[in-house]
Design a protein around this motif. Structure first.
Motif, PDB file in Angstrom:
ATOM      1  N   GLU A  56      42.532  29.993  30.622  1.00 46.82           N
ATOM      2  CA  GLU A  56      43.908  29.778  30.137  1.00 46.82           C
ATOM      3  C   GLU A  56      44.864  30.813  30.727  1.00 46.82           C
ATOM      4  O   GLU A  56      45.952  30.467  31.180  1.00 46.82           O
ATOM      5  CB  GLU A  56      43.967  29.843  28.611  1.00 46.82           C
ATOM      6  CG  GLU A  56      43.542  28.585  27.920  1.00 46.82           C
ATOM      7  CD  GLU A  56      44.036  28.531  26.487  1.00 46.82           C
ATOM      8  OE1 GLU A  56      44.207  29.581  25.843  1.00 46.82           O
ATOM      9  OE2 GLU A  56      44.284  27.407  26.020  1.00 46.82           O
ATOM     10  N   TYR A  60      48.170  29.802  32.630  1.00 48.50           N
ATOM     11  CA  TYR A  60      49.410  29.915  31.859  1.00 48.50           C
ATOM     12  C   TYR A  60      50.053  31.292  31.968  1.00 48.50           C
ATOM     13  O   TYR A  60      50.519  31.855  30.977  1.00 48.50           O
ATOM     14  CB  TYR A  60      49.157  29.561  30.390  1.00 48.50           C
ATOM     15  CG  TYR A  60      48.630  28.161  30.203  1.00 48.50           C
ATOM     16  CD1 TYR A  60      49.407  27.059  30.524  1.00 48.50           C
ATOM     17  CD2 TYR A  60      47.342  27.950  29.721  1.00 48.50           C
ATOM     18  CE1 TYR A  60      48.911  25.771  30.362  1.00 48.50           C
ATOM     19  CE2 TYR A  60      46.843  26.669  29.553  1.00 48.50           C
ATOM     20  CZ  TYR A  60      47.630  25.587  29.878  1.00 48.50           C
ATOM     21  OH  TYR A  60      47.134  24.320  29.714  1.00 48.50           O
ATOM     22  N   PRO A  65      47.627  29.808  25.206  1.00 48.65           N
ATOM     23  CA  PRO A  65      48.236  28.947  24.175  1.00 48.65           C
ATOM     24  C   PRO A  65      47.371  28.803  22.922  1.00 48.65           C
ATOM     25  O   PRO A  65      47.884  28.691  21.830  1.00 48.65           O
ATOM     26  CB  PRO A  65      48.397  27.609  24.891  1.00 48.65           C
ATOM     27  CG  PRO A  65      48.467  27.963  26.340  1.00 48.65           C
ATOM     28  CD  PRO A  65      47.569  29.158  26.508  1.00 48.65           C
ATOM     29  N   TRP A  66      46.065  28.791  23.099  1.00 48.98           N
ATOM     30  CA  TRP A  66      45.152  28.761  21.961  1.00 48.98           C
ATOM     31  C   TRP A  66      44.441  30.105  21.923  1.00 48.98           C
ATOM     32  O   TRP A  66      44.065  30.640  22.968  1.00 48.98           O
ATOM     33  CB  TRP A  66      44.125  27.648  22.117  1.00 48.98           C
ATOM     34  CG  TRP A  66      44.652  26.267  21.869  1.00 48.98           C
ATOM     35  CD1 TRP A  66      45.926  25.820  22.083  1.00 48.98           C
ATOM     36  CD2 TRP A  66      43.917  25.163  21.392  1.00 48.98           C
ATOM     37  NE1 TRP A  66      46.011  24.503  21.763  1.00 48.98           N
ATOM     38  CE2 TRP A  66      44.792  24.066  21.338  1.00 48.98           C
ATOM     39  CE3 TRP A  66      42.603  24.985  21.009  1.00 48.98           C
ATOM     40  CZ2 TRP A  66      44.383  22.811  20.909  1.00 48.98           C
ATOM     41  CZ3 TRP A  66      42.200  23.734  20.588  1.00 48.98           C
ATOM     42  CH2 TRP A  66      43.091  22.667  20.525  1.00 48.98           C
ATOM     43  N   ASN A 111      42.777  19.853  25.425  1.00 47.21           N
ATOM     44  CA  ASN A 111      42.940  20.892  26.438  1.00 47.21           C
ATOM     45  C   ASN A 111      42.250  20.449  27.714  1.00 47.21           C
ATOM     46  O   ASN A 111      41.166  19.864  27.653  1.00 47.21           O
ATOM     47  CB  ASN A 111      42.250  22.207  26.049  1.00 47.21           C
ATOM     48  CG  ASN A 111      42.692  22.765  24.747  1.00 47.21           C
ATOM     49  OD1 ASN A 111      42.239  22.311  23.716  1.00 47.21           O
ATOM     50  ND2 ASN A 111      43.553  23.748  24.769  1.00 47.21           N
ATOM     51  N   GLU A 146      49.022  15.149  25.919  1.00 41.96           N
ATOM     52  CA  GLU A 146      50.390  15.611  26.142  1.00 41.96           C
ATOM     53  C   GLU A 146      50.367  16.505  27.375  1.00 41.96           C
ATOM     54  O   GLU A 146      49.380  17.180  27.639  1.00 41.96           O
ATOM     55  CB  GLU A 146      50.939  16.448  24.967  1.00 41.96           C
ATOM     56  CG  GLU A 146      51.158  15.689  23.689  1.00 41.96           C
ATOM     57  CD  GLU A 146      49.985  15.825  22.734  1.00 41.96           C
ATOM     58  OE1 GLU A 146      49.097  16.682  22.970  1.00 41.96           O
ATOM     59  OE2 GLU A 146      49.922  15.065  21.766  1.00 41.96           O
ATOM     60  N   ARG A 148      53.129  19.131  29.791  1.00 48.32           N
ATOM     61  CA  ARG A 148      54.463  19.731  29.917  1.00 48.32           C
ATOM     62  C   ARG A 148      55.337  18.890  30.831  1.00 48.32           C
ATOM     63  O   ARG A 148      54.876  18.412  31.867  1.00 48.32           O
ATOM     64  CB  ARG A 148      54.371  21.148  30.478  1.00 48.32           C
ATOM     65  CG  ARG A 148      53.898  22.170  29.490  1.00 48.32           C
ATOM     66  CD  ARG A 148      53.883  23.568  30.112  1.00 48.32           C
ATOM     67  NE  ARG A 148      53.498  24.545  29.120  1.00 48.32           N
ATOM     68  CZ  ARG A 148      54.357  25.126  28.282  1.00 48.32           C
ATOM     69  NH1 ARG A 148      55.645  24.852  28.354  1.00 48.32           N
ATOM     70  NH2 ARG A 148      53.944  25.979  27.376  1.00 48.32           N
ATOM     71  N   TYR A 172      58.087  20.666  22.045  1.00 52.24           N
ATOM     72  CA  TYR A 172      56.704  20.612  21.576  1.00 52.24           C
ATOM     73  C   TYR A 172      55.946  21.928  21.721  1.00 52.24           C
ATOM     74  O   TYR A 172      55.187  22.313  20.833  1.00 52.24           O
ATOM     75  CB  TYR A 172      55.963  19.508  22.336  1.00 52.24           C
ATOM     76  CG  TYR A 172      54.523  19.341  21.961  1.00 52.24           C
ATOM     77  CD1 TYR A 172      54.161  18.710  20.767  1.00 52.24           C
ATOM     78  CD2 TYR A 172      53.503  19.799  22.791  1.00 52.24           C
ATOM     79  CE1 TYR A 172      52.825  18.545  20.418  1.00 52.24           C
ATOM     80  CE2 TYR A 172      52.166  19.640  22.441  1.00 52.24           C
ATOM     81  CZ  TYR A 172      51.839  19.011  21.260  1.00 52.24           C
ATOM     82  OH  TYR A 172      50.524  18.846  20.915  1.00 52.24           O
ATOM     83  N   TYR A 173      56.124  22.616  22.827  1.00 50.96           N
ATOM     84  CA  TYR A 173      55.284  23.770  23.118  1.00 50.96           C
ATOM     85  C   TYR A 173      55.786  25.033  22.447  1.00 50.96           C
ATOM     86  O   TYR A 173      56.974  25.342  22.478  1.00 50.96           O
ATOM     87  CB  TYR A 173      55.149  23.971  24.632  1.00 50.96           C
ATOM     88  CG  TYR A 173      54.283  22.895  25.251  1.00 50.96           C
ATOM     89  CD1 TYR A 173      52.903  22.974  25.169  1.00 50.96           C
ATOM     90  CD2 TYR A 173      54.858  21.790  25.862  1.00 50.96           C
ATOM     91  CE1 TYR A 173      52.103  21.974  25.704  1.00 50.96           C
ATOM     92  CE2 TYR A 173      54.066  20.788  26.402  1.00 50.96           C
ATOM     93  CZ  TYR A 173      52.684  20.890  26.319  1.00 50.96           C
ATOM     94  OH  TYR A 173      51.900  19.899  26.834  1.00 50.96           O
ATOM     95  N   HIS A 177      59.294  26.235  23.903  1.00 52.41           N
ATOM     96  CA  HIS A 177      59.808  24.998  23.293  1.00 52.41           C
ATOM     97  C   HIS A 177      60.064  23.894  24.319  1.00 52.41           C
ATOM     98  O   HIS A 177      60.920  23.029  24.115  1.00 52.41           O
ATOM     99  CB  HIS A 177      61.081  25.266  22.470  1.00 52.41           C
ATOM    100  CG  HIS A 177      60.886  26.315  21.426  1.00 52.41           C
ATOM    101  ND1 HIS A 177      60.131  26.104  20.302  1.00 52.41           N
ATOM    102  CD2 HIS A 177      61.308  27.597  21.359  1.00 52.41           C
ATOM    103  CE1 HIS A 177      60.104  27.203  19.573  1.00 52.41           C
ATOM    104  NE2 HIS A 177      60.805  28.138  20.198  1.00 52.41           N
ATOM    105  N   GLU A 178      59.281  23.917  25.399  1.00 53.15           N
ATOM    106  CA  GLU A 178      59.427  22.858  26.410  1.00 53.15           C
ATOM    107  C   GLU A 178      58.989  21.525  25.825  1.00 53.15           C
ATOM    108  O   GLU A 178      58.101  21.453  24.971  1.00 53.15           O
ATOM    109  CB  GLU A 178      58.576  23.188  27.642  1.00 53.15           C
ATOM    110  CG  GLU A 178      58.754  22.177  28.755  1.00 53.15           C
ATOM    111  CD  GLU A 178      57.991  22.523  30.032  1.00 53.15           C
ATOM    112  OE1 GLU A 178      57.969  21.677  30.922  1.00 53.15           O
ATOM    113  OE2 GLU A 178      57.434  23.638  30.114  1.00 53.15           O
ATOM    114  N   ALA A 180      57.157  17.883  25.725  1.00 53.87           N
ATOM    115  CA  ALA A 180      55.875  17.337  26.187  1.00 53.87           C
ATOM    116  C   ALA A 180      56.044  15.851  26.459  1.00 53.87           C
ATOM    117  O   ALA A 180      56.753  15.157  25.727  1.00 53.87           O
ATOM    118  CB  ALA A 180      54.796  17.535  25.139  1.00 53.87           C
TER     119      ALA A 180
END
Length: 191
Positions: A56, A60, A65-66, A111, A146, A148, A172-173, A177-178, A180
Motif C-alpha cells: 500500500e 499510495y 488507506p487501510w 482492495n 470502486e 479513484r 468517497y476517499y 475526499h476524491e 470514486a
C-alpha cells in the motif's frame, strides 16, 4: 406445509452456495507463470499484513488507506472474505481482497494493489481474473469495485476486463475526499 417447503428450498440453495464458496476459497499455495516470470500465490494470512501495508505504501505515496487492524479484521472473516497475495521470491508484489455476499450474489473487490515497479506486467490483471473466476464458480451475478476518479490506468484495466462504469461516489476517499467511480462486471451465469 408451504412454509416447510420454502425452508427446505432455501436451505438447499444456501447450502449449495456455501459449498461452492468453500470450494472456491480453497487456495493451495502454488507457483504460477505470468508472462515470462514465475510467482508464488497464496491465501493472505495475518503475518502477511506488514508486507501488505508495504505494498500500500508503495502505491499510495507512503500512505496506508487501510491499517493493520482493518486488514486483520478482514482476514479473520474466512466465511465471506478472500484475500490473496503474490510474491516473487520473498518479496510481496501485490494483493487482492474481495467480499462475497450470498444474499445479493455479488462479490466486491475491496482492495487490489501491485507495487509500482512491477505494474504493467499482468500481475493485477491476473489477480482480478482469479476473483472473477471464483465469483463465477460460486454462481454470483456480478462483481463490483470502486476506483479513484484520477486513476485512469486502473480504470483502463477494469474496462479491458469487461467492467462498466455504473456511478460515482462523491468525496468517497478518506483524506483527500476524491470521488470514486463505481464499476460493475456482469458475470457469466452457470447452467
Amino acid at each position: 406445509m408451504l412454509k416447510k417447503f420454502r425452508e427446505l428450498i432455501q436451505n438447499r440453495f444456501f447450502n449449495r452456495t456455501k459449498q461452492l464458496r468453500e470450494q472456491a476459497f480453497e487456495i493451495h499455495d502454488h507457483v504460477i507463470q505470468i508472462e515470462d516470470d514465475t510467482y508464488f500465490i497464496a491465501k493472505a494470512m495475518i503475518p502477511d499484513i506488514p508486507d501488505i501495508l508495504n505494498v500500500e505504501r508503495s502505491v499510495y505515496e507512503g500512505q496506508t488507506p487501510w491499517d493493520h487492524a482493518a486488514f486483520a479484521n478482514e482476514l479473520r472473516r474466512k466465511f465471506d472474505r478472500l484475500y490473496l497475495v503474490i510474491r516473487y521470491h520473498d518479496r510481496m508484489l501485490g494483493f487482492i481482497g474481495a467480499s462475497f455476499d450470498d444474499r445479493t450474489k455479488t462479490a466486491h473487490i475491496t482492495n487490489v494493489a501491485v507495487v509500482e515497479d512491477k505494474q504493467n506486467r499482468g500481475i493485477g490483471s491476473y489477480l482480478l481474473k482469479i476473483m472473477i473466476g471464483k465469483a463465477e464458480f460460486i454462481g454470483y451475478k456480478k462483481l463490483t469495485l470502486e476506483v479513484r476518479k484520477s486513476n485512469a490506468r486502473a480504470q483502463a484495466l477494469y474496462l479491458k476486463l469487461g467492467f462498466e462504469k455504473t456511478g460515482v461516489k462523491a468525496h468517497y476517499y478518506f483524506g483527500d475526499h476524491e470521488d470514486a467511480i463505481d464499476m460493475t462486471l456482469a458475470l457469466t451465469q452457470k447452467e
